[in-house]
Write a protein that holds these residues in place. Structure first.
Motif: not given
Length: 261
Positions: A114, A141, A145, A201-202, A205, A209
């Motif tokens: 990430e 995102h 994803s 996941l969004s 996160d 972000t």
């Protein structure tokens, strides 16, 4: 026989021990949502109360951050599911030039740290003079994803029986009718699984972000920023509600799948 039974019992005990260990952080989060704290910190049990559920939205900044996270997660999930489903169908059903490279890129995106993805997106937006806000968070995102949706849908597509679609076309169904009446219902479990994974996941996160948010604050960013002054119990309550909604959706999906079976 006794040795086998003892081994089975030890295996069961070990399994439950792992389950308890994995569930303990969630249990602590839920428990401290009922903590009647008297100070800024919410780290020691001081009594039971339902006060924080009644005052759930009293912290305006936290409420805005939660709303941002929910909106971003919903929008990015819809976009990801649409694109990921089409890509999963293409990879699972058709042969085309560049399919191997596409498969490689899909799995490379999953394995990319990430930190690397966040830094890359930041460089892209800065070099393109793109203002960082909720829109750049949604783009980020969707990018990280998308691969998960593609993989889940593709795994479902490769198990489909092509004769079902052929039978539908032989009976006069159009290409769109075949897709909506035969293909899409058949791959729907994979689509729903990808959607749930994309949303999860969004909404939680932080790393990616934090690179592309600009002045937009999401729920995870707000929590990290509040660590120095003390995380309020409302955070525990919101986390509990999000967890319960996820569990209910998973149960409903499992029940629906069993009924279809």
């Amino acid at each position: 026989m006794r040795g086998t039974r003892l081994g089975d019992r030890l295996l069961h005990a070990y399994t439950w021990l792992i389950i308890v260990w994995l569930s303990s952080p969630i249990a602590v989060m839920i428990l401290f949502g009922f903590n009647d704290k008297k100070s800024k910190s919410n780290t020691s049990w001081q009594g039971f109360t339902l006060r924080w559920y009644a005052e759930l939205f009293d912290i305006s900044d936290l409420t805005v951050a939660l709303r941002n996270s929910l909106v971003i997660a919903l929008v990015s999930t819809v976009i990801t599911v649409v694109i990921g489903t089409m890509l999963g169908l293409a990879l699972g059903r058709h042969r085309f030039r560049g399919k191997g490279v596409t498969n490689f890129l899909v799995f490379a995106a999953i394995s990319t740290p990430e930190l690397v993805m966040g830094a890359s997106l930041l460089s892209l937006f800065v070099s393109g003079s793109v203002p960082r806000d909720a829109n750049t968070i949604i783009i980020a995102h969707v990018l990280f994803s998308l691969s998960f949706v593609v993989v889940t849908v593709r795994a479902r597509v490769v198990t489909l029986d092509p004769s079902l679609e052929e039978a539908a076309r032989d009976l006069g169904a159009t290409a769109w009718g075949t897709f909506t009446q035969v293909t899409l219902p058949s791959i729907m479990p994979g689509v729903l699984a990808g959607a749930m994974l994309s949303f999860a996941l969004s909404i939680d996160d932080y790393v990616v972000t934090s690179f592309v948010n600009g002045s937009t604050v999401t729920f995870p960013l707000w929590i990290v920023g509040a660590v120095k002054t003390g995380i309020p119990p409302q955070v525990n309550v919101m986390g509990t509600l999000i967890f319960c909604v996820g569990v209910l959706i998973a149960i409903a999906n499992a029940v629906a799948a069993r009924r279809r079976a």
